[in-house]
Design a protein around this motif. Structure first.
Motif, PDB file in Angstrom:
ATOM      1  N   VAL A   1       0.941  -1.099  -0.409  1.00 18.16           N
ATOM      2  CA  VAL A   1      -0.024   0.334   0.193  1.00 18.16           C
ATOM      3  C   VAL A   1       1.048   1.361  -0.052  1.00 18.16           C
ATOM      4  O   VAL A   1       1.810   1.073   0.950  1.00 18.16           O
ATOM      5  CB  VAL A   1      -1.315  -0.575   0.883  1.00 18.16           C
ATOM      6  CG1 VAL A   1      -1.677   1.523   1.097  1.00 18.16           C
ATOM      7  CG2 VAL A   1      -1.829  -0.881   1.510  1.00 18.16           C
ATOM      8  N   ASP A   2       0.807   2.586  -1.093  1.00 17.56           N
ATOM      9  CA  ASP A   2       1.802   3.451  -1.212  1.00 17.56           C
ATOM     10  C   ASP A   2       1.409   4.222  -0.473  1.00 17.56           C
ATOM     11  O   ASP A   2      -0.176   4.539  -0.407  1.00 17.56           O
ATOM     12  CB  ASP A   2       2.186   4.041  -2.853  1.00 17.56           C
ATOM     13  CG  ASP A   2       0.115   3.995  -3.547  1.00 17.56           C
ATOM     14  OD1 ASP A   2      -0.008   5.882  -3.490  1.00 17.56           O
ATOM     15  OD2 ASP A   2       0.555   3.088  -3.797  1.00 17.56           O
ATOM     16  N   GLY A   3       1.967   5.419  -0.012  1.00 21.47           N
ATOM     17  CA  GLY A   3       1.527   6.082   0.682  1.00 21.47           C
ATOM     18  C   GLY A   3       0.085   7.143   0.549  1.00 21.47           C
ATOM     19  O   GLY A   3      -0.236   7.302   0.889  1.00 21.47           O
ATOM     20  N   ILE A   4       0.045   7.488  -0.748  1.00 24.06           N
ATOM     21  CA  ILE A   4      -1.028   8.391  -1.767  1.00 24.06           C
ATOM     22  C   ILE A   4      -2.020   7.563  -1.272  1.00 24.06           C
ATOM     23  O   ILE A   4      -3.087   8.314  -1.336  1.00 24.06           O
ATOM     24  CB  ILE A   4      -0.672   8.498  -3.290  1.00 24.06           C
ATOM     25  CG1 ILE A   4       0.532   9.499  -3.362  1.00 24.06           C
ATOM     26  CG2 ILE A   4      -1.858   9.718  -3.502  1.00 24.06           C
ATOM     27  CD1 ILE A   4       0.373  10.633  -2.867  1.00 24.06           C
ATOM     28  N   SER A   5      -2.390   5.941  -1.385  1.00 20.33           N
ATOM     29  CA  SER A   5      -3.723   5.357  -1.655  1.00 20.33           C
ATOM     30  C   SER A   5      -3.799   5.160   0.481  1.00 20.33           C
ATOM     31  O   SER A   5      -5.164   5.540   0.563  1.00 20.33           O
ATOM     32  CB  SER A   5      -3.555   3.661  -2.217  1.00 20.33           C
ATOM     33  OG  SER A   5      -2.985   3.939  -2.810  1.00 20.33           O
ATOM     34  N   ALA A   6      -2.889   5.101   1.314  1.00 23.03           N
ATOM     35  CA  ALA A   6      -3.134   4.807   2.697  1.00 23.03           C
ATOM     36  C   ALA A   6      -3.474   6.694   3.460  1.00 23.03           C
ATOM     37  O   ALA A   6      -4.283   7.034   4.150  1.00 23.03           O
ATOM     38  CB  ALA A   6      -1.600   5.223   3.176  1.00 23.03           C
ATOM     39  N   LEU A   7      -3.505   8.464   2.348  1.00 20.14           N
ATOM     40  CA  LEU A   7      -3.271   8.983   2.841  1.00 20.14           C
ATOM     41  C   LEU A   7      -4.224   9.505   3.445  1.00 20.14           C
ATOM     42  O   LEU A   7      -4.771  10.039   4.559  1.00 20.14           O
ATOM     43  CB  LEU A   7      -2.892   9.823   1.902  1.00 20.14           C
ATOM     44  CG  LEU A   7      -3.054  11.471   2.007  1.00 20.14           C
ATOM     45  CD1 LEU A   7      -1.908  11.654   3.255  1.00 20.14           C
ATOM     46  CD2 LEU A   7      -2.271  12.144   1.457  1.00 20.14           C
TER      47      LEU A   7
END
Length: 304
Positions: free
Chosen positions: A90-96
């Motif tokens: 899970v990348d940062g943009i998706s988790a943001l």
């Protein structure tokens, strides 16, 4: 003559009451708690060492991807999350969007594409810091300010934000120039869709100051509108070596670097061997951490 207090030999005597009364000292404020999320373990260790060296900051947990960051935030309820953009899983943009429901989030990354910066802001990021464009003290100031709702952007991110704001402003649609300025130019209600009026310019400036309040303000260390970059002159890399080191820090493979620089993979390997020798590093992650200013050894040298 007033009565004297009775004294009993052998018993401890209480001190006379203070005429000003006794006021207990307030307890020290709780440290600001941070979660550090980055897939590079050396970068995580460097950030943790840097932040933990401050008396008012505590690193509550580390995470290697967006899912771990969300789980850590749920468990520890930190004050701020430092979040990388590109991470496996899970990348940062998706988790943001999920993290900002728990606490403020500041992106701390080498991803400098304007589309990513703008998407991060749309998804609720409270700031965007690009590695290599800030000092350790500026990072600490940003973490403290993000907790209070004051945004921070390094120059690359600020430029992307400014471009987004400019694109959002109504544009002059005239083609081939304007023969003369309108007679009522400057009136409050004039030309709602044309040249900007004074009220619209003021509103634009106010919006810009709200989303970018600390860039250029010396109180938090971001002087001159452009934060001081990490001092890399000590590594004594050539221009080509510095270019390749930037690509290594961005996560590129040797094959990708070769294609980007129009050189062979063997030449890339030769450059990397020289770079590692100059940075006193034995791995890409260690070299990247030193190049970005987040290696624990950099913290120990006084970057805090």
């Amino acid at each position: 003559m007033p009565d004297q207090p009775t004294s009993y030999p052998g018993l401890p005597q209480s001190p006379p009451p203070s005429p000003l009364g006794h006021f207990p000292q307030p307890p020290p404020p709780a440290p600001l708690r941070v979660v550090v999320a980055d897939d590079n373990p050396v970068v995580r260790a460097g950030l943790t060492a840097l932040l933990s060296g401050r008396a008012d900051i505590e690193v509550a947990a580390e995470a290697s991807d967006g899912r771990e960051a969300w789980e850590a935030a749920q468990r520890h309820r930190p004050d701020v999350v430092l979040l990388d953009v590109r991470m496996p899983g899970v990348d940062g943009i998706s988790a943001l969007p999920y993290l900002v429901q728990i606490c403020p989030v500041v992106m701390l990354t080498y991803s400098r594409e304007s589309e990513i910066v703008q998407e991060a802001l749309r998804r609720g990021a409270g700031g965007y810091l690009v590695h290599g464009e800030f000092t350790a003290d500026q990072l600490v100031a940003a973490v403290r300010d993000i907790k209070e709702g004051r945004a921070h952007f390094t120059p690359t991110a600020a430029g992307a934000l400014l471009e987004q704001l400019r694109q959002a402003q109504p544009q002059q649609a005239a083609r081939g120039g304007v023969d003369r300025l309108p007679d009522d130019l400057g009136n409050a209600n004039a030309h709602a869709g044309g040249l900007p009026t004074a009220s619209r310019v003021n509103a634009y400036a106010e919006n810009l100051s709200q989303v970018q309040p600390d860039v250029g303000q010396s109180s938090s260390g971001w002087t001159g509108g452009r934060p001081a970059a990490v001092d890399r002159s000590r590594f004594q890399l050539s221009v080509r070596e510095a270019e390749i080191m930037d690509l290594i820090a961005s996560g590129m493979t040797n094959q990708q670097i070769a294609a980007t620089c129009f050189i062979s993979e063997k030449t890339v390997k030769n450059h990397i061997n020289r770079i590692f020798a100059k940075l006193h590093s034995t791995s890409r992650s260690e070299a990247a951490a030193k190049w970005l200013g987040t290696a624990p050894s950099d913290t120990a040298r006084g970057l805090r």
